[in-house]
Design a protein around this motif. Structure first.
Motif, PDB file in Angstrom:
ATOM      1  N   HIS A  13      30.847  44.126  38.064  1.00  0.00           N
ATOM      2  CA  HIS A  13      32.031  42.571  38.297  1.00  0.00           C
ATOM      3  C   HIS A  13      32.846  42.451  37.038  1.00  0.00           C
ATOM      4  CE1 HIS A  13      28.473  40.820  40.693  1.00  0.00           C
ATOM      5  NE2 HIS A  13      27.556  41.414  39.960  1.00  0.00           N
ATOM      6  N   LEU A  14      33.017  43.130  35.753  1.00  0.00           N
ATOM      7  CA  LEU A  14      34.197  42.541  34.872  1.00  0.00           C
ATOM      8  C   LEU A  14      35.484  43.236  35.344  1.00  0.00           C
ATOM      9  CD1 LEU A  14      32.025  43.415  31.397  1.00  0.00           C
ATOM     10  CD2 LEU A  14      33.220  41.374  32.677  1.00  0.00           C
ATOM     11  N   ALA A  42      35.880  44.313  38.792  1.00  0.00           N
ATOM     12  CA  ALA A  42      36.523  43.960  39.784  1.00  0.00           C
ATOM     13  C   ALA A  42      37.010  42.099  39.769  1.00  0.00           C
ATOM     14  CB  ALA A  42      35.361  43.425  41.057  1.00  0.00           C
ATOM     15  N   GLN A  43      36.846  41.636  38.818  1.00  0.00           N
ATOM     16  CA  GLN A  43      37.517  40.951  38.030  1.00  0.00           C
ATOM     17  C   GLN A  43      38.617  40.550  37.854  1.00  0.00           C
ATOM     18  OE1 GLN A  43      33.992  39.166  35.810  1.00  0.00           O
ATOM     19  NE2 GLN A  43      33.204  38.453  37.346  1.00  0.00           N
ATOM     20  N   THR A  44      38.720  41.496  36.978  1.00  0.00           N
ATOM     21  CA  THR A  44      40.061  42.196  36.164  1.00  0.00           C
ATOM     22  C   THR A  44      41.039  42.790  37.242  1.00  0.00           C
ATOM     23  OG1 THR A  44      38.442  42.925  34.384  1.00  0.00           O
ATOM     24  CG2 THR A  44      40.645  44.362  34.311  1.00  0.00           C
ATOM     25  N   ALA A  97      41.314  41.883  40.167  1.00  0.00           N
ATOM     26  CA  ALA A  97      41.446  40.492  41.254  1.00  0.00           C
ATOM     27  C   ALA A  97      42.455  40.221  40.018  1.00  0.00           C
ATOM     28  CB  ALA A  97      40.930  39.758  41.289  1.00  0.00           C
ATOM     29  N   ARG A  98      42.566  40.281  38.989  1.00  0.00           N
ATOM     30  CA  ARG A  98      43.353  39.240  37.798  1.00  0.00           C
ATOM     31  C   ARG A  98      44.716  40.140  37.640  1.00  0.00           C
ATOM     32  NH1 ARG A  98      41.773  38.029  31.694  1.00  0.00           N
ATOM     33  NH2 ARG A  98      43.887  36.813  32.382  1.00  0.00           N
ATOM     34  N   GLU A 101      48.162  37.809  32.983  1.00  0.00           N
ATOM     35  CA  GLU A 101      47.133  38.585  34.810  1.00  0.00           C
ATOM     36  C   GLU A 101      47.093  39.756  34.765  1.00  0.00           C
ATOM     37  OE1 GLU A 101      45.052  36.725  36.597  1.00  0.00           O
ATOM     38  OE2 GLU A 101      45.351  35.869  34.345  1.00  0.00           O
ATOM     39  N   SER A 117      44.856  41.333  30.801  1.00  0.00           N
ATOM     40  CA  SER A 117      43.493  41.131  31.302  1.00  0.00           C
ATOM     41  C   SER A 117      43.027  42.562  31.590  1.00  0.00           C
ATOM     42  CB  SER A 117      43.335  40.432  32.882  1.00  0.00           C
ATOM     43  OG  SER A 117      44.294  41.515  33.229  1.00  0.00           O
ATOM     44  N   THR A 153      39.713  43.640  28.520  1.00  0.00           N
ATOM     45  CA  THR A 153      38.698  43.897  28.992  1.00  0.00           C
ATOM     46  C   THR A 153      37.954  45.608  28.179  1.00  0.00           C
ATOM     47  OG1 THR A 153      38.694  43.293  31.447  1.00  0.00           O
ATOM     48  CG2 THR A 153      37.610  45.244  31.271  1.00  0.00           C
TER      49      THR A 153
END
Length: 330
Positions: free
Chosen positions: A138-139, A141-143, A145-146, A173, A177, A181
């Motif tokens: 999740h982390l 993938a979220q990163t 996306a940013r 971003e 980002s 992470t």
């Protein structure tokens, strides 16, 4: 960590150095492919060097738990593979010819291969993240996306927003980002307490902004290839870095400031004489002074994010990194 100018506790230095050495060995395996072309192209940028700044921050974050936890090396490889992947895509979009002193992948193999190799590295990062569990997936993938949102924002431009605010948003971003992470992964997979992990992530995001801004300033201030590229490359290519944006937004009426705005407002400065003039004016400008102050303010904010953490040699090392980043463009 002496290469960064950090004076740290020998035990912390030994631990971080051991982690980085293990990361380097593991990275070679993750860059492998059954296809010789993919393998060669995937190794290209990794073997050209680089600061390994993100794995360093994973290793530092891990000092707040068990730095020898087996997941740490894998977590550092996830962020470095993700970072490397973005470089392949960036070079295609920027039509770059050189990266880290070597021919860029796109100039050597063409845009299509460079894009696909970047995709392959993203896939390798995702596959490795899956071995760390769903939170890591999740982390990452979220990163990712940013990172994409940051690149899109840079590509389309301010779109009616303040250019300086837009620039800082892009850096947050596109660069900070992933650095956030990296530090988060270090705390998380070393077993640090949740409140420690959150403080580390906040530090990472803020030091990431300072790091990128200072890199951009080095392109102007360095007399050598300290920044990894020929000084003034951004000016020559018309890349709007923070000092340039401050200079363009200024209303100073002295002759040098007016002349600098005139030069910068024309876009890319490709004429050698005009480029040299603009570089000299920018180095001595109020805009450059203001940009240095901005870097220092982010570095000090990063230091403040560490306040909740208990006193330790690892915390002192991370505070020292704030000073290094703030001071290296002075």
């Amino acid at each position: 960590m002496s290469s960064l100018g950090l004076d740290v506790d020998p035990a912390v230095d030994e631990s971080v150095s051991a982690t980085l050495a293990a990361v380097e060995v593991a990275l070679r395996g993750h860059l492998a492919s059954a296809d010789p072309l993919v393998a060669e192209a995937a190794r290209h940028l990794a073997e050209a060097g680089g600061k390994r700044f993100r794995p360093l921050l994973v290793a530092l974050g891990a000092q707040f738990g068990d730095p020898g936890a087996p997941e740490i090396v894998a977590a550092a490889n996830v962020v470095e593979l993700t970072h490397l992947a973005t470089l392949y895509h960036d070079d295609v979009m920027d039509e770059a010819l050189v990266r880290r002193g070597a021919p860029s992948a796109n100039s050597r193999w063409g845009n299509s291969v460079a894009i696909l190799v970047g995709d392959y590295l993203f896939a390798q990062a995702a596959d490795l993240a899956a071995t760390l569990g769903t939170e890591a997936v999740h982390l990452q993938a979220q990163t990712f996306a940013r990172l994409v949102h940051g690149q899109i924002a840079e590509t389309v431009g301010p779109r009616g927003t303040d250019p300086i605010e837009h620039h800082l948003h892009v850096i947050t971003e596109k660069t900070a980002s992933l650095i956030a992470t990296a530090v988060r992964f270090g705390g998380l997979f070393s077993g640090a307490r949740p409140e420690v992990v959150e403080a580390l992530a906040g530090y990472g995001e803020t030091i990431g902004i300072a790091f990128q801004l200072s890199d951009d300033l080095l392109d102007i201030t360095s007399e050598s290839v300290q920044s990894g590229k020929t000084p003034g490359t951004d000016l020559r290519e018309g890349v709007p870095t923070l000092p340039v944006l401050y200079a363009l937004a200024g209303d100073d009426t002295d002759a040098s400031a007016v002349r600098l705005r005139e030069l910068l407002s024309a876009g890319p400065i490709t004429d050698d004489d005009l480029h040299a003039e603009a570089l000299t004016l920018l180095r001595d400008s109020a805009a450059m002074k203001r940009a240095r102050e901005t870097v220092r303010s982010y570095a000090e904010e990063a230091r403040a994010r560490l306040a909740p953490l208990p006193a330790s040699e690892a915390k002192r090392a991370m505070e020292g990194l704030c000073d290094v980043i703030a001071d290296r463009t002075s």
